[in-house]
Design a protein around this motif. Structure first.
Motif, PDB file in Angstrom:
ATOM      1  N   ASP A 132     -65.419 -18.368 -15.221  1.00 34.48           N
ATOM      2  CA  ASP A 132     -65.173 -17.882 -16.574  1.00 34.48           C
ATOM      3  C   ASP A 132     -65.799 -16.504 -16.742  1.00 34.48           C
ATOM      4  O   ASP A 132     -66.855 -16.204 -16.174  1.00 34.48           O
ATOM      5  CB  ASP A 132     -65.723 -18.862 -17.605  1.00 34.48           C
ATOM      6  CG  ASP A 132     -67.232 -18.792 -17.714  1.00 34.48           C
ATOM      7  OD1 ASP A 132     -67.719 -18.172 -18.664  1.00 34.48           O
ATOM      8  OD2 ASP A 132     -67.917 -19.351 -16.830  1.00 34.48           O
ATOM      9  N   LEU A 283     -65.956  -8.230 -22.643  1.00 35.77           N
ATOM     10  CA  LEU A 283     -65.305  -9.439 -23.140  1.00 35.77           C
ATOM     11  C   LEU A 283     -64.412  -9.192 -24.347  1.00 35.77           C
ATOM     12  O   LEU A 283     -63.720 -10.108 -24.795  1.00 35.77           O
ATOM     13  CB  LEU A 283     -66.369 -10.475 -23.511  1.00 35.77           C
ATOM     14  CG  LEU A 283     -67.238 -10.983 -22.363  1.00 35.77           C
ATOM     15  CD1 LEU A 283     -68.296 -11.949 -22.873  1.00 35.77           C
ATOM     16  CD2 LEU A 283     -66.386 -11.648 -21.281  1.00 35.77           C
ATOM     17  N   PRO A 286     -58.531  -8.297 -25.479  1.00 34.57           N
ATOM     18  CA  PRO A 286     -57.744  -9.424 -26.011  1.00 34.57           C
ATOM     19  C   PRO A 286     -57.020 -10.221 -24.926  1.00 34.57           C
ATOM     20  O   PRO A 286     -56.950 -11.456 -24.999  1.00 34.57           O
ATOM     21  CB  PRO A 286     -56.745  -8.752 -26.960  1.00 34.57           C
ATOM     22  CG  PRO A 286     -57.392  -7.453 -27.327  1.00 34.57           C
ATOM     23  CD  PRO A 286     -58.141  -7.018 -26.107  1.00 34.57           C
ATOM     24  N   GLN A 289     -59.494 -12.496 -23.188  1.00 34.62           N
ATOM     25  CA  GLN A 289     -59.836 -13.651 -24.010  1.00 34.62           C
ATOM     26  C   GLN A 289     -58.728 -14.700 -23.970  1.00 34.62           C
ATOM     27  O   GLN A 289     -59.004 -15.898 -23.860  1.00 34.62           O
ATOM     28  CB  GLN A 289     -60.101 -13.204 -25.444  1.00 34.62           C
ATOM     29  CG  GLN A 289     -61.352 -12.353 -25.598  1.00 34.62           C
ATOM     30  CD  GLN A 289     -61.620 -11.951 -27.032  1.00 34.62           C
ATOM     31  OE1 GLN A 289     -60.904 -12.357 -27.949  1.00 34.62           O
ATOM     32  NE2 GLN A 289     -62.657 -11.148 -27.244  1.00 34.62           N
ATOM     33  N   SER A 292     -58.788 -16.400 -20.552  1.00 34.00           N
ATOM     34  CA  SER A 292     -59.936 -17.305 -20.453  1.00 34.00           C
ATOM     35  C   SER A 292     -59.678 -18.604 -21.200  1.00 34.00           C
ATOM     36  O   SER A 292     -59.964 -19.696 -20.699  1.00 34.00           O
ATOM     37  CB  SER A 292     -61.190 -16.612 -20.988  1.00 34.00           C
ATOM     38  OG  SER A 292     -62.306 -17.467 -20.907  1.00 34.00           O
ATOM     39  N   ARG A 293     -59.125 -18.505 -22.403  1.00 33.80           N
ATOM     40  CA  ARG A 293     -58.832 -19.721 -23.173  1.00 33.80           C
ATOM     41  C   ARG A 293     -57.825 -20.600 -22.450  1.00 33.80           C
ATOM     42  O   ARG A 293     -57.971 -21.820 -22.401  1.00 33.80           O
ATOM     43  CB  ARG A 293     -58.286 -19.352 -24.556  1.00 33.80           C
ATOM     44  CG  ARG A 293     -59.322 -18.810 -25.525  1.00 33.80           C
ATOM     45  CD  ARG A 293     -58.805 -18.839 -26.947  1.00 33.80           C
ATOM     46  NE  ARG A 293     -57.607 -18.034 -27.110  1.00 33.80           N
ATOM     47  CZ  ARG A 293     -57.591 -16.735 -27.413  1.00 33.80           C
ATOM     48  NH1 ARG A 293     -58.741 -16.093 -27.579  1.00 33.80           N
ATOM     49  NH2 ARG A 293     -56.455 -16.086 -27.563  1.00 33.80           N
ATOM     50  N   ARG A 299     -63.740 -21.057 -25.474  1.00 30.94           N
ATOM     51  CA  ARG A 299     -63.776 -19.739 -26.090  1.00 30.94           C
ATOM     52  C   ARG A 299     -65.083 -19.015 -25.750  1.00 30.94           C
ATOM     53  O   ARG A 299     -65.682 -18.364 -26.598  1.00 30.94           O
ATOM     54  CB  ARG A 299     -63.617 -19.864 -27.612  1.00 30.94           C
ATOM     55  CG  ARG A 299     -62.251 -20.396 -28.029  1.00 30.94           C
ATOM     56  CD  ARG A 299     -62.139 -20.524 -29.538  1.00 30.94           C
ATOM     57  NE  ARG A 299     -60.806 -20.931 -29.953  1.00 30.94           N
ATOM     58  CZ  ARG A 299     -59.820 -20.091 -30.237  1.00 30.94           C
ATOM     59  NH1 ARG A 299     -60.036 -18.794 -30.156  1.00 30.94           N
ATOM     60  NH2 ARG A 299     -58.632 -20.532 -30.606  1.00 30.94           N
ATOM     61  N   ALA A 301     -65.612 -16.406 -24.004  1.00 28.66           N
ATOM     62  CA  ALA A 301     -65.534 -14.966 -24.097  1.00 28.66           C
ATOM     63  C   ALA A 301     -65.806 -14.504 -25.535  1.00 28.66           C
ATOM     64  O   ALA A 301     -66.531 -13.534 -25.763  1.00 28.66           O
ATOM     65  CB  ALA A 301     -64.157 -14.464 -23.639  1.00 28.66           C
ATOM     66  N   GLU A 302     -65.241 -15.229 -26.520  1.00 30.79           N
ATOM     67  CA  GLU A 302     -65.469 -14.888 -27.905  1.00 30.79           C
ATOM     68  C   GLU A 302     -66.877 -15.297 -28.343  1.00 30.79           C
ATOM     69  O   GLU A 302     -67.579 -14.563 -29.040  1.00 30.79           O
ATOM     70  CB  GLU A 302     -64.448 -15.559 -28.820  1.00 30.79           C
ATOM     71  CG  GLU A 302     -63.014 -15.088 -28.597  1.00 30.79           C
ATOM     72  CD  GLU A 302     -62.240 -16.002 -27.673  1.00 30.79           C
ATOM     73  OE1 GLU A 302     -62.837 -16.484 -26.684  1.00 30.79           O
ATOM     74  OE2 GLU A 302     -61.055 -16.249 -27.930  1.00 30.79           O
TER      75      GLU A 302
END
Length: 308
Positions: A132, A283, A286, A289, A292-293, A299, A301-302
């Motif tokens: 991740d 990170l 967009p 992210q 990654s999701r 989440r 990264a967020e």
């Protein structure tokens, strides 16, 4: 000087070409893979040079390992059940001006001479390793000045996204010739490791799982009892012992000290850098992210930038 020639004889029952970003758990996973073939002839060639270069010519040589009792000059021509060779985003190994990690690592020029370099293989697989982004990038930042990998942060982000897109494409097209290993799941999920072991044709074992975090320089964060007792040099000096059952029968109390390494919070590396603008910027992408999701179902990264 070695004379390269193609032989009709199968030299490698299974050939694995591995690619992953540095600090993705590459060495931990590869050592675990070799463990699945314990007692069978296996060879690992670490961090080989990209492009039309012989994987058996690796530097430093001590980061590669071969078969018990077989001198290094004979590794190439010795029949083996497993051959693994790995590519990383090592700045000194990449092709000049490389904009694509996979195009650099999986070079058509190398492919044209692959069998001359490595010998004939009964089965070949590509292995993509992905961790991740929040924890991968935090680990990179922790050791950025010491790593041989690229240090340009936007390039690291671009390479991570490239591997992530490739991993999704493998799933979508049902590619049987490529194996995607998600470090987070591999570390945490025994069933995931069992499935991977079966796919590779190995005999499942987790015997060395607590040891492998030291290979490749160990964790960027943890200084556990293991790092005090089992050094990086020790692993490469005595690596064969890691794959012998009698090693683990003799550990006794030493095993208990090593057990702490398995408890490392490898999913929370980002917390040390959640206020670091470098991690935040990496990170904030967009696309990253969204990838990654989709891949990791979380989440991170967020979350890693939410408190900034």
């Amino acid at each position: 000087m070695t004379t390269l020639q193609t032989s009709p004889m199968v030299i490698n029952e299974l050939e694995l070409r591995v690619c992953g970003l540095q600090r993705s758990g590459n060495h931990a996973i590869i050592t675990w893979i070799v463990e699945q073939f314990a007692g069978r002839p296996a060879c690992f060639l670490n961090n080989v040079r990209h492009g039309d270069h012989d994987p058996y010519v690796v530097a430093p040589q001590r980061f590669a390992y071969g078969m018990d009792g077989v001198p290094q000059e004979a590794w190439r021509d010795t029949p083996k059940d497993l051959l693994v060779y790995s590519y990383e985003d090592d700045a000194k190994r990449l092709l000049p001006n490389a904009t694509s990690l996979l195009a650099s690592a999986f070079s058509p020029a190398f492919e044209a001479r692959r069998e001359a370099y490595l010998g004939r293989s009964a089965r070949r697989l590509d292995v993509l390793i992905l961790r991740d982004p929040a924890n991968n990038f935090a680990s990179r930042l922790k050791k950025l000045e010491k790593l041989t990998g690229v240090k340009d942060l936007p390039t690291i982000v671009a390479y991570w996204k490239e591997l992530a897109r490739a991993a999704i494409a493998v799933e979508e097209r049902g590619d049987e010739d490529t194996v995607v290993v998600l470090y987070n799941r591999w570390f945490a999920d025994r069933k995931y490791r069992q499935t991977l072991s079966r796919r590779l044709g190995g005999t499942f074992s987790d015997a060395s799982l607590r040891h492998v975090s030291e290979i490749g320089g160990g964790s960027s964060f943890d200084k556990t009892a293991m790092s005090a007792d089992l050094t990086y040099g020790d692993v490469f000096k005595h690596w064969r012992k890691l794959f012998r059952p009698q090693t683990y029968r003799r550990l006794g109390e030493y095993w208990k000290r090593l057990n702490g390494a398995r408890q490392m919070k490898v999913m929370d590396r980002w917390k040390d850098f959640e206020q670091d603008p470098r991690l935040h910027d990496m990170l904030a992408d967009p696309e990253l992210q969204a990838l990654s999701r989709r891949i990791f179902g979380e989440r991170s990264a967020e979350r890693a930038t939410a408190g900034r």
